[in-house]
Design a protein around this motif. Structure first.
Motif, PDB file in Angstrom:
ATOM      1  N   ILE A  41      89.123  64.278  48.275  1.00 33.46           N
ATOM      2  CA  ILE A  41      90.143  65.304  48.509  1.00 33.46           C
ATOM      3  C   ILE A  41      90.667  65.218  49.932  1.00 33.46           C
ATOM      4  CG2 ILE A  41      90.623  67.779  48.486  1.00 33.46           C
ATOM      5  CD1 ILE A  41      90.067  66.600  45.724  1.00 33.46           C
ATOM      6  N   VAL A  42      89.760  64.995  50.895  1.00 37.24           N
ATOM      7  CA  VAL A  42      90.157  64.883  52.303  1.00 37.24           C
ATOM      8  C   VAL A  42      91.055  63.658  52.510  1.00 37.24           C
ATOM      9  CG1 VAL A  42      89.329  64.490  54.667  1.00 37.24           C
ATOM     10  CG2 VAL A  42      88.133  66.107  53.181  1.00 37.24           C
ATOM     11  N   CYS A  43      90.657  62.518  51.944  1.00 41.43           N
ATOM     12  CA  CYS A  43      91.449  61.286  52.085  1.00 41.43           C
ATOM     13  C   CYS A  43      92.844  61.447  51.479  1.00 41.43           C
ATOM     14  CB  CYS A  43      90.739  60.109  51.412  1.00 41.43           C
ATOM     15  SG  CYS A  43      89.327  59.475  52.322  1.00 41.43           S
ATOM     16  N   LEU A  44      92.894  62.002  50.267  1.00 34.80           N
ATOM     17  CA  LEU A  44      94.189  62.187  49.616  1.00 34.80           C
ATOM     18  C   LEU A  44      95.046  63.198  50.375  1.00 34.80           C
ATOM     19  CD1 LEU A  44      93.163  62.212  45.836  1.00 34.80           C
ATOM     20  CD2 LEU A  44      94.482  60.462  47.017  1.00 34.80           C
ATOM     21  N   GLY A  45      94.440  64.326  50.748  1.00 34.18           N
ATOM     22  CA  GLY A  45      95.183  65.364  51.457  1.00 34.18           C
ATOM     23  C   GLY A  45      95.727  64.862  52.784  1.00 34.18           C
ATOM     24  N   TYR A  46      94.872  64.175  53.560  1.00 33.91           N
ATOM     25  CA  TYR A  46      95.311  63.675  54.861  1.00 33.91           C
ATOM     26  C   TYR A  46      96.328  62.541  54.684  1.00 33.91           C
ATOM     27  CZ  TYR A  46      95.058  62.218  59.753  1.00 33.91           C
ATOM     28  OH  TYR A  46      95.374  61.901  61.054  1.00 33.91           O
ATOM     29  N   ALA A  83     104.099  62.482  54.429  1.00 34.91           N
ATOM     30  CA  ALA A  83     105.226  63.414  54.421  1.00 34.91           C
ATOM     31  C   ALA A  83     105.673  63.832  55.817  1.00 34.91           C
ATOM     32  CB  ALA A  83     104.860  64.655  53.602  1.00 34.91           C
ATOM     33  N   ILE A  84     104.728  63.965  56.761  1.00 31.13           N
ATOM     34  CA  ILE A  84     105.043  64.530  58.080  1.00 31.13           C
ATOM     35  C   ILE A  84     105.125  63.460  59.173  1.00 31.13           C
ATOM     36  CG2 ILE A  84     104.371  66.240  59.810  1.00 31.13           C
ATOM     37  CD1 ILE A  84     105.118  67.411  57.053  1.00 31.13           C
ATOM     38  N   LYS A  85     104.174  62.566  59.214  1.00 24.89           N
ATOM     39  CA  LYS A  85     104.076  61.616  60.331  1.00 24.89           C
ATOM     40  C   LYS A  85     104.770  60.282  60.075  1.00 24.89           C
ATOM     41  CE  LYS A  85     101.502  64.332  62.891  1.00 24.89           C
ATOM     42  NZ  LYS A  85     101.987  64.875  64.173  1.00 24.89           N
ATOM     43  N   MET A  86     104.634  59.768  58.841  1.00 22.17           N
ATOM     44  CA  MET A  86     105.127  58.416  58.553  1.00 22.17           C
ATOM     45  C   MET A  86     106.632  58.246  58.784  1.00 22.17           C
ATOM     46  SD  MET A  86     104.069  56.027  55.317  1.00 22.17           S
ATOM     47  CE  MET A  86     105.250  56.650  54.127  1.00 22.17           C
ATOM     48  N   PRO A  87     107.505  59.244  58.456  1.00 22.00           N
ATOM     49  CA  PRO A  87     108.937  59.055  58.706  1.00 22.00           C
ATOM     50  C   PRO A  87     109.266  58.778  60.167  1.00 22.00           C
ATOM     51  CG  PRO A  87     108.585  60.894  57.229  1.00 22.00           C
ATOM     52  CD  PRO A  87     107.232  60.500  57.743  1.00 22.00           C
ATOM     53  N   ASN A  88     108.432  59.276  61.105  1.00 24.58           N
ATOM     54  CA  ASN A  88     108.677  59.063  62.528  1.00 24.58           C
ATOM     55  C   ASN A  88     107.852  57.926  63.116  1.00 24.58           C
ATOM     56  OD1 ASN A  88     110.388  61.274  62.483  1.00 24.58           O
ATOM     57  ND2 ASN A  88     108.746  62.705  62.944  1.00 24.58           N
ATOM     58  N   ASP A  89     106.935  57.371  62.320  1.00 28.47           N
ATOM     59  CA  ASP A  89     106.055  56.326  62.828  1.00 28.47           C
ATOM     60  C   ASP A  89     105.734  55.361  61.694  1.00 28.47           C
ATOM     61  OD1 ASP A  89     104.224  54.722  64.063  1.00 28.47           O
ATOM     62  OD2 ASP A  89     102.838  56.321  64.636  1.00 28.47           O
ATOM     63  N   PHE A  90     106.473  54.265  61.638  1.00 27.87           N
ATOM     64  CA  PHE A  90     106.320  53.291  60.555  1.00 27.87           C
ATOM     65  C   PHE A  90     104.928  52.669  60.539  1.00 27.87           C
ATOM     66  CE2 PHE A  90     106.866  49.063  58.632  1.00 27.87           C
ATOM     67  CZ  PHE A  90     107.456  49.430  57.435  1.00 27.87           C
ATOM     68  N   PHE A  91     104.260  52.639  61.706  1.00 25.91           N
ATOM     69  CA  PHE A  91     102.938  52.013  61.784  1.00 25.91           C
ATOM     70  C   PHE A  91     101.858  52.830  61.066  1.00 25.91           C
ATOM     71  CE2 PHE A  91     105.252  50.330  65.473  1.00 25.91           C
ATOM     72  CZ  PHE A  91     105.105  48.978  65.236  1.00 25.91           C
ATOM     73  N   LYS A  92     102.221  54.021  60.604  1.00 27.87           N
ATOM     74  CA  LYS A  92     101.269  54.832  59.836  1.00 27.87           C
ATOM     75  C   LYS A  92     101.172  54.368  58.382  1.00 27.87           C
ATOM     76  CE  LYS A  92      99.940  58.329  62.654  1.00 27.87           C
ATOM     77  NZ  LYS A  92     100.421  57.870  63.941  1.00 27.87           N
ATOM     78  N   VAL A  93     102.091  53.504  57.947  1.00 31.91           N
ATOM     79  CA  VAL A  93     102.132  53.078  56.537  1.00 31.91           C
ATOM     80  C   VAL A  93     100.812  52.464  56.067  1.00 31.91           C
ATOM     81  CG1 VAL A  93     103.251  51.529  54.882  1.00 31.91           C
ATOM     82  CG2 VAL A  93     104.635  52.839  56.494  1.00 31.91           C
ATOM     83  N   PRO A  94     100.231  51.485  56.789  1.00 31.15           N
ATOM     84  CA  PRO A  94      98.957  50.912  56.319  1.00 31.15           C
ATOM     85  C   PRO A  94      97.838  51.941  56.228  1.00 31.15           C
ATOM     86  CG  PRO A  94      99.920  49.542  58.040  1.00 31.15           C
ATOM     87  CD  PRO A  94     100.689  50.813  58.018  1.00 31.15           C
ATOM     88  N   ILE A 144      98.424  54.044  53.046  1.00 26.90           N
ATOM     89  CA  ILE A 144      98.070  53.277  51.845  1.00 26.90           C
ATOM     90  C   ILE A 144      96.558  53.224  51.673  1.00 26.90           C
ATOM     91  CG2 ILE A 144      98.100  50.977  50.798  1.00 26.90           C
ATOM     92  CD1 ILE A 144     100.869  50.585  52.083  1.00 26.90           C
ATOM     93  N   ALA A 145      95.837  52.927  52.772  1.00 18.96           N
ATOM     94  CA  ALA A 145      94.373  52.835  52.710  1.00 18.96           C
ATOM     95  C   ALA A 145      93.755  54.168  52.317  1.00 18.96           C
ATOM     96  CB  ALA A 145      93.823  52.379  54.062  1.00 18.96           C
ATOM     97  N   LEU A 146      94.235  55.264  52.914  1.00 20.85           N
ATOM     98  CA  LEU A 146      93.683  56.595  52.606  1.00 20.85           C
ATOM     99  C   LEU A 146      93.922  56.969  51.145  1.00 20.85           C
ATOM    100  CD1 LEU A 146      94.687  58.610  55.812  1.00 20.85           C
ATOM    101  CD2 LEU A 146      92.360  58.156  55.027  1.00 20.85           C
ATOM    102  N   VAL A 147      95.121  56.719  50.644  1.00 19.35           N
ATOM    103  CA  VAL A 147      95.455  57.105  49.265  1.00 19.35           C
ATOM    104  C   VAL A 147      94.667  56.261  48.265  1.00 19.35           C
ATOM    105  CG1 VAL A 147      97.296  57.194  47.541  1.00 19.35           C
ATOM    106  CG2 VAL A 147      97.725  58.012  49.862  1.00 19.35           C
TER     107      VAL A 147
END
Length: 633
Positions: free
Chosen positions: A209-214, A220-231, A234-237
């Motif tokens: 639940i923590v991994c999916l939620g985070y 939704a919040i961080k990735m649009p402003n920071d493309f480097f959050k993509v990996p 993906i790993a968390l989901v």
């Protein structure tokens, strides 16, 4: 010949267990043949014109389909062999050698693959013209499409499927020959072990639940402003989904089994017990299906969403219908071409004067190049583009700042100071408004400071001639119909004019995004057919193992209606859970992709989810009907 007849009879009598597998294989052949036909079609290559290189997209799409088809066929074949080990053991007990059993399995696979190949090619020959017409419609190309068969496409498709078949044949032979008679018999004895629950299960369930939620939060919040959050997302989901199926769901099933107050109401005992013993063996398949469905949904949403916003995206990139650097030669050529196209109606013209100066960037606090334009010209440009944006400057120290799109909100520079440097003098301007929408073509655009007319006039008096940029731009009435006019400008205008047109960008974008949407539709269809088929034949095989249980239940008084109700609940969870997790996981991803690509993809998300759900429901009802028939036989 006897083994061949035996293989054919087996396939004929058990075809209901193989139809989903056969259907998915046939569809794979059809799509690969279709894509290869497009790749080798000279008419399509000619119509693609300047973006002919995008034909590589079809090669990429075909490669993805081949890889997924190979995985699906490999997985299916392994499962079929595992489910038929008792049958193979019986053949060996009756005198057949392991070599003859391997040959029997080889022939059965060969029959399926040959039938699937022939069916796929036949449908490919029948419907390729129709789908090429659909492709032309999507990329707005008007051209006649003749019926034709492509020998190169047939040859390449046959080679690909021959390779896949050879791999699974070798794999099947190894599995059968390495199994002894006693092991083949024992393999069919299902050791029923319920879901294993411990303190570690609870911890991993919470971690899921923590991994999916985070992961959703970052997407939704961080990735649009920071493309480097993509990996990281993906790993968390992916980790969250795997842990959710292995731990969270197992814990929920365990809790339901321990809840004795509700357990003995109606058929709940049957459905919960079945899930308790059945779920553990399905965790791997359900996790993979959930992850692949999430990927398929995200890909489809991006492709369809981008295609639906093609015109808006082109108007963002090139807000004027025509734009070029002003020279005498360019002006004359433009007017000559305009006279030639008498039906082309100019709605508005702008002669834009821009200064290219040095300044201090408000965020990074370092020197950089800026464009400077006066307020009245900037507002007139926006009015001609039907844009509500206006610069409203109250004093000579105020300015409006148009940023380059860098995923940083314009609000962050409001009230900050920007310095413009000219001949040793600094102009300290306060930013009172900001955005990142280009007012000229992005090909020519740079960060721009909009200043009062009086300040601009002072700057232009003190600036050198080389820092002044003159651009001519116009808006054409109905520029979506300006194909010929646009192409003439691109081919005949002087190179130093750097002419760009809205229609040229729109046509290229439509071809690229139309191809992506076309490919995405077929890959998405193949994914859902394959995943639905995997669940179908897996549960159908398990139904054969459960026949004795349900027969016992009917003997002690459980009605067929109650059994059907129990089975429907069990299958609804096994079908519904992967889809539900995929739909939830794709939502923040779609939102983030929309913000990053400046697209409104949420409508596409809703439509695609509805279609996916309807198709999954069809597979669910077909599987339920087949399951009930099997246990009632």
């Amino acid at each position: 010949m006897k083994i061949f007849n035996m293989a054919f009879r087996n396939m004929k009598s058990n075809f209901k267990n193989y139809w989903a597998y056969f259907l998915s294989c046939s569809f794979s052949v059809f799509v690969i043949y279709l894509f290869m036909s497009i790749v080798f079609n000279k008419n399509i290559q000619a119509n693609l014109g300047g973006v002919k290189k995008f034909i590589i997209l079809f090669n990429l799409g075909a490669t993805m389909i081949v890889v997924f088809s190979a995985f699906f066929i490999w997985y299916s074949n392994s499962f079929f062999i595992k489910s038929r080990k008792k049958e193979f053991a019986t053949y060996m007990l009756l005198g057949m050698s392991s070599k003859q059993v391997s040959r029997l399995n080889f022939l059965e696979n060969a029959i399926i693959m040959v039938l699937a190949f022939v069916t796929g090619i036949v449908f490919g020959l029948m419907f390729t013209k129709l789908f090429i017409m659909l492709l032309y419609f999507m990329i707005k190309v008007t051209s006649e499409v003749s019926f034709e068969y492509n020998l190169k496409a047939i040859k390449l498709t046959s080679e690909i499927f021959a390779g896949i078949f050879l791999l699974i044949a070798i794999h099947g032979a190894i599995l059968i020959r390495n199994s002894s008679l006693i092991n083949l018999f024992n393999a069919s004895k299902k050791v029923e072990r319920g879901v294993k629950v411990s303190l570690l299960t609870v911890v991993l369930g919470v971690a899921s639940i923590v991994c999916l939620g985070y992961g959703y939060y970052l997407a939704a919040i961080k990735m649009p402003n920071d493309f480097f959050k993509v990996p990281i997302v993906i790993a968390l989901v992916v980790i969250g989904i795997v842990l959710f199926f292995t731990s969270t769901t197992s814990f929920v099933i365990h809790i339901n089994k321990k809840n004795e107050k509700k357990l003995y109401k109606g058929t709940r005992l049957i459905s919960v017990s079945q899930l308790y013993y059945r779920y553990r063996g399905n965790i791997g398949a359900l996790s993979i299906i959930a992850i692949t469905t999430t990927v398929a949904l995200c890909a489809l949403i991006t492709c369809i969403g981008s295609y639906s916003r093609c015109e808006k995206n082109s108007r963002y990139m090139r807000p004027f219908s025509v734009e070029y650097f002003n020279t005498k030669a360019a002006d004359k050529t433009f007017e000559d071409i305009l006279k030639k196209h008498s039906k082309t109606e100019i709605k508005s013209k702008d002669e834009i004067k821009i200064l290219n100066l040095t300044g201090v960037e408000p965020n990074l606090k370092q020197d950089g190049k800026f464009y400077v334009i006066n307020e009245s010209a900037f507002n007139a440009i926006n009015a001609h583009q039907n844009n509500e944006r206006r610069a409203k400057l109250n004093s000579s120290q105020d300015c409006y700042f148009v940023e380059v799109q860098n995923f940083v909100s314009g609000a962050k520079v409001i009230n900050k100071e920007i310095k413009i440097k000219l001949k040793g003098k600094e102009y300290n301007m306060k930013i009172t408004g900001s955005d990142f929408k280009p007012f000229i073509a992005l090909d020519h655009f740079d960060e721009t400071v909009v200043v009062k007319d009086s300040v601009f006039n002072e700057l232009i008096k003190n600036s050198s001639k080389g820092s002044v940029i003159n651009i001519k731009a116009c808006v054409i009435k109905d520029d979506l119909s300006s194909k010929d006019f646009s192409y003439d400008l691109i081919n005949k205008m002087p190179k130093d004019s750097r002419v760009v047109t809205f229609y040229d960008h729109y046509a290229d974008g439509l071809k690229l995004l139309g191809m992506m949407a076309f490919i995405g539709l077929f890959i998405g269809a193949l994914f859902i057919m394959a995943t639905g088929s995997i669940i179908y034949f897996k549960l159908n095989m398990e139904a054969r193992e459960d026949k004795s249980k349900y027969k016992t239940l009917m003997k002690i008084g459980v009605s067929k209606k109650e059994i059907k109700k129990s089975v429907s609940k069990e299958l609804m969870i096994l079908f519904g859970e992967p889809l539900l997790i995929a739909v939830i996981s794709a939502c923040p991803a779609a939102y983030a992709l929309g913000k990053m690509l400046l697209l409104d993809v949420m409508k596409s998300y809703v439509y695609i989810v509805i279609v996916y759900t309807v198709i999954y429901l069809l597979y669910y009802f077909v599987t339920l009907n087949s399951y009930i028939k099997t246990i009632e036989e």
